[in-house]
Motif scaffolding. Structure first.
Motif, mmCIF file in Angstrom:
data_model
loop_
_atom_site.group_PDB
_atom_site.id
_atom_site.type_symbol
_atom_site.label_atom_id
_atom_site.label_comp_id
_atom_site.label_asym_id
_atom_site.label_seq_id
_atom_site.Cartn_x
_atom_site.Cartn_y
_atom_site.Cartn_z
ATOM 1 N N GLN A 14 1.719 1.714 -3.608
ATOM 2 C CA GLN A 14 0.486 2.100 -4.206
ATOM 3 C C GLN A 14 0.102 3.559 -4.052
ATOM 4 N N ARG A 15 0.378 4.146 -2.806
ATOM 5 C CA ARG A 15 0.117 5.311 -2.484
ATOM 6 C C ARG A 15 1.006 6.175 -3.305
ATOM 7 N N ALA A 48 -4.704 3.785 1.771
ATOM 8 C CA ALA A 48 -5.674 3.241 0.828
ATOM 9 C C ALA A 48 -6.633 4.419 0.371
ATOM 10 N N LEU A 70 0.910 -1.267 -0.039
ATOM 11 C CA LEU A 70 -0.017 -0.171 0.150
ATOM 12 C C LEU A 70 0.873 1.184 0.079
ATOM 13 N N ALA A 100 -5.288 -0.435 -4.544
ATOM 14 C CA ALA A 100 -5.193 0.096 -3.215
ATOM 15 C C ALA A 100 -6.395 -0.552 -2.376
#
Length: 209
Positions: free
Chosen positions: A132-133, A196, A129, A151
């Motif tokens: 992903q962020r 997320a 995550l 996410a």
């Protein structure tokens, strides 16, 4: 090896009466899929002139994501293995006082061990995550929606992992262990939810803009 099954076969077993794979394996798979979506966006970003300034960072993200992917996939079968140990402990006899004590000890150890796999699922999904962020900010806009989907899947993996930890904690008569693990997974969940939600918001704003 459940990880080697086709998608169709895995889902078929998951929906059957078979005890494994279950929620833990599903959580690990969700995390792996979410992480893979981030890798796809990273791969679509690398090599593009528009993103050459962030390419070294994206390559680093891809390398980290590859390791996380391997970890999450391996946890699908690890979860099935630790569940089997718990099932064995529940089946131990308790006809005598000695047998009862042995069963209690075996069950406690098996449940403590069973907590570790969903915790690993949570930890690896949290690390994914974080990647992903960042991809939400620097990834190719052409595939940015996939960062948002990834996410959400990783968030689901973390929260699902928590449920699998808690159900094992409920059978453990060790207050200190339960307290420490409970506090730890709550911290992971809080951070994962924040990451997320931030990633999703960034993606949505980019799609609307």
């Amino acid at each position: 090896m459940f990880v080697d099954k086709t998608v169709k076969d895995f889902i078929s077993i998951l929906s059957s009466k078979e005890p494994v794979p279950g929620g833990g394996g599903a959580a690990a798979l969700a995390g792996a899929i979410g992480n893979a979506l981030g890798s796809m966006v990273g791969n679509l970003t690398v090599g593009k002139e528009k993103y050459k300034d962030v390419e070294p960072e994206v390559i680093e993200i891809l390398n980290k994501a590859k390791e996380l992917q391997e970890n999450l996939l391996s946890l699908i079968d690890e979860d099935a293995q630790v569940f089997s140990e718990v099932a064995k402990a529940y089946k131990l006899p308790k006809n005598t006082e000695e047998e009862r004590k042995q069963k209690e000890e075996a069950l406690k150890n098996a449940l403590k061990n069973a907590c570790q796999v969903p915790i690993k699922i949570m930890e690896n999904s949290l690390e994914a995550l974080k990647l992903q962020r960042r991809l939400a900010e620097i990834g190719s806009k052409l595939a940015i929606s996939d960062v948002g989907v990834g996410a959400l899947l990783l968030k689901a993996a973390v929260l699902s992992g928590k449920l699998n930890v808690v159900i094992n904690l409920n059978g453990i008569d060790d207050e200190e262990f339960v307290r420490k693990i409970s506090e730890y997974i709550e911290r992971i969940c809080k951070e994962a939810e924040n990451l997320a939600d931030e990633a999703y918001k960034i993606v949505l704003e980019k799609l609307k803009g």
